[in-house]
Design a protein around this motif. Sequence first.
Motif, short mmCIF file in Angstrom:
data_model
loop_
_atom_site.label_atom_id
_atom_site.label_comp_id
_atom_site.label_asym_id
_atom_site.label_seq_id
_atom_site.Cartn_x
_atom_site.Cartn_y
_atom_site.Cartn_z
N ASP A 192 9.64 -25.20 -5.07
CA ASP A 192 9.62 -23.98 -4.26
C ASP A 192 10.83 -23.11 -4.58
O ASP A 192 10.71 -21.87 -4.64
CB ASP A 192 9.59 -24.33 -2.78
CG ASP A 192 9.65 -23.09 -1.90
OD1 ASP A 192 8.83 -22.17 -2.12
OD2 ASP A 192 10.51 -23.04 -1.00
N MET A 196 10.46 -19.34 -5.94
CA MET A 196 11.03 -18.16 -5.29
C MET A 196 11.88 -17.35 -6.28
O MET A 196 11.93 -16.11 -6.19
CB MET A 196 11.86 -18.57 -4.07
CG MET A 196 10.99 -19.05 -2.90
SD MET A 196 9.71 -17.85 -2.42
CE MET A 196 10.72 -16.55 -1.69
N THR A 199 9.30 -15.49 -8.10
CA THR A 199 8.79 -14.41 -7.26
C THR A 199 9.74 -13.22 -7.28
O THR A 199 9.30 -12.06 -7.36
CB THR A 199 8.59 -14.91 -5.82
OG1 THR A 199 7.66 -15.99 -5.83
CG2 THR A 199 8.05 -13.81 -4.93
N ALA A 200 11.04 -13.49 -7.18
CA ALA A 200 12.02 -12.42 -7.23
C ALA A 200 11.97 -11.69 -8.58
O ALA A 200 12.00 -10.45 -8.64
CB ALA A 200 13.42 -12.97 -6.98
N MET A 213 2.09 -13.86 -5.94
CA MET A 213 3.43 -14.24 -5.52
C MET A 213 4.02 -13.20 -4.57
O MET A 213 4.72 -13.55 -3.61
CB MET A 213 4.35 -14.42 -6.74
CG MET A 213 3.87 -15.47 -7.73
SD MET A 213 3.58 -17.12 -7.03
CE MET A 213 5.25 -17.70 -6.80
N GLN A 214 3.73 -11.93 -4.81
CA GLN A 214 4.30 -10.87 -3.99
C GLN A 214 3.56 -10.66 -2.66
O GLN A 214 4.18 -10.42 -1.63
CB GLN A 214 4.32 -9.55 -4.77
CG GLN A 214 5.28 -9.54 -5.94
CD GLN A 214 6.72 -9.75 -5.51
OE1 GLN A 214 7.17 -9.22 -4.49
NE2 GLN A 214 7.45 -10.54 -6.28
N TYR A 217 2.42 -15.52 -1.48
CA TYR A 217 3.37 -16.64 -1.50
C TYR A 217 4.68 -16.31 -0.78
O TYR A 217 5.16 -17.09 0.05
CB TYR A 217 3.65 -17.07 -2.94
CG TYR A 217 4.41 -18.38 -3.04
CD1 TYR A 217 3.76 -19.60 -2.90
CD2 TYR A 217 5.80 -18.39 -3.26
CE1 TYR A 217 4.45 -20.80 -2.98
CE2 TYR A 217 6.49 -19.59 -3.35
CZ TYR A 217 5.82 -20.78 -3.20
OH TYR A 217 6.52 -21.96 -3.27
N ARG A 218 5.26 -15.16 -1.05
CA ARG A 218 6.55 -14.84 -0.43
C ARG A 218 6.44 -14.55 1.06
O ARG A 218 7.44 -14.57 1.77
CB ARG A 218 7.21 -13.67 -1.15
CG ARG A 218 6.60 -12.30 -0.88
CD ARG A 218 7.39 -11.20 -1.59
NE ARG A 218 6.87 -9.88 -1.27
CZ ARG A 218 7.22 -9.17 -0.22
NH1 ARG A 218 8.10 -9.66 0.65
NH2 ARG A 218 6.70 -7.97 -0.01
N PRO A 222 9.02 -21.14 4.53
CA PRO A 222 9.35 -22.16 3.52
C PRO A 222 8.52 -23.43 3.62
O PRO A 222 8.10 -23.97 2.58
CB PRO A 222 10.83 -22.44 3.80
CG PRO A 222 11.36 -21.17 4.37
CD PRO A 222 10.23 -20.61 5.20
N ARG A 225 5.15 -22.74 2.11
CA ARG A 225 5.20 -22.61 0.64
C ARG A 225 5.23 -23.99 0.00
O ARG A 225 4.53 -24.25 -0.99
CB ARG A 225 6.45 -21.81 0.23
CG ARG A 225 6.48 -20.37 0.70
CD ARG A 225 7.48 -19.56 -0.09
NE ARG A 225 8.81 -20.17 -0.14
CZ ARG A 225 9.83 -19.84 0.66
NH1 ARG A 225 9.66 -18.90 1.59
NH2 ARG A 225 11.01 -20.42 0.52
#
Length: 274
Positions: A192, A196, A199-200, A213-214, A217-218, A222, A225
């Motif tokens: 995870d 992340m 994702t960033a 992801m945007q 998931y985000r 936590p 996820r």
Amino acid sequence: MTSSHSAKSKPDLGQRTIADFGDQWTRYTDNSGYYGSLALFADICEPLLSLDNVRGRTVADIGSGTGRIVNMLLDAGAAHVTALEPSESFAVVAANTADRASRVEVIRCDGTAIPQDRDFDLVVSIGVLHHVENPAPIVKAARCALRPGGVIFIWLYGREGNGIYLALFEPLRAVTKRMPHRLLAILCHVLDFIAMLYTAASRILPLPMRQYMQTVYRRLPPDKRRLVIYDQLNPAYAKYYSEDEARSLLENNGFTNVRTHHRHGYSWSVTGAR
């Protein structure tokens, strides 16, 4: 109302997969936040199945897990939901829907034993059939359980758009599906953290699965996820469907007007009519 039926005899792989999910869903019973929200349900189902298509309908949910999809269907206005769950977590479904028990029936059975005397308006199976080695008997039973003109909605892991993911995770799954729970849970924390970071990075780079992801998931907390990752790595069996395979799964088992949607470029939503 809760009743119990014996699951039909399955190959060893099928029994292992059911046991895996029974263990998973009796450990992770909470569906709070975005993970169990109507917004996520709409994200999964639209544009093929709108919330208006659920409102007032009688629905069967194949593979109910912890009752997450059952509660989403009820939140969308389903008149009644029959929840089918073959594993030990059928008791979790009953507990998580107890406040609306008058609109829910929980049956301990697999999808082949879906009641044939209800004339369901809608049958859904979200995130389930790709864990069944031979899902055709389930799809056939679902068709027979629908009223004429009734609709099935399924959501499947997709092969298209997942090339890099599969190259990395398929070899990993060969190991993780045999891991003890505690070790796998630790690994999910590590993955995870990496996810992340990915994702960033995807906010500024056109990376694979960027949209998922945007937008999904985000937005998960936590623990959810990590549960999504655990859900990918734990089961004994998982298949990633091409669009042709996803379409054929319904067409070859009697459904017409089959439509597909490539959700976030990595999975397949599919509907068909009886």
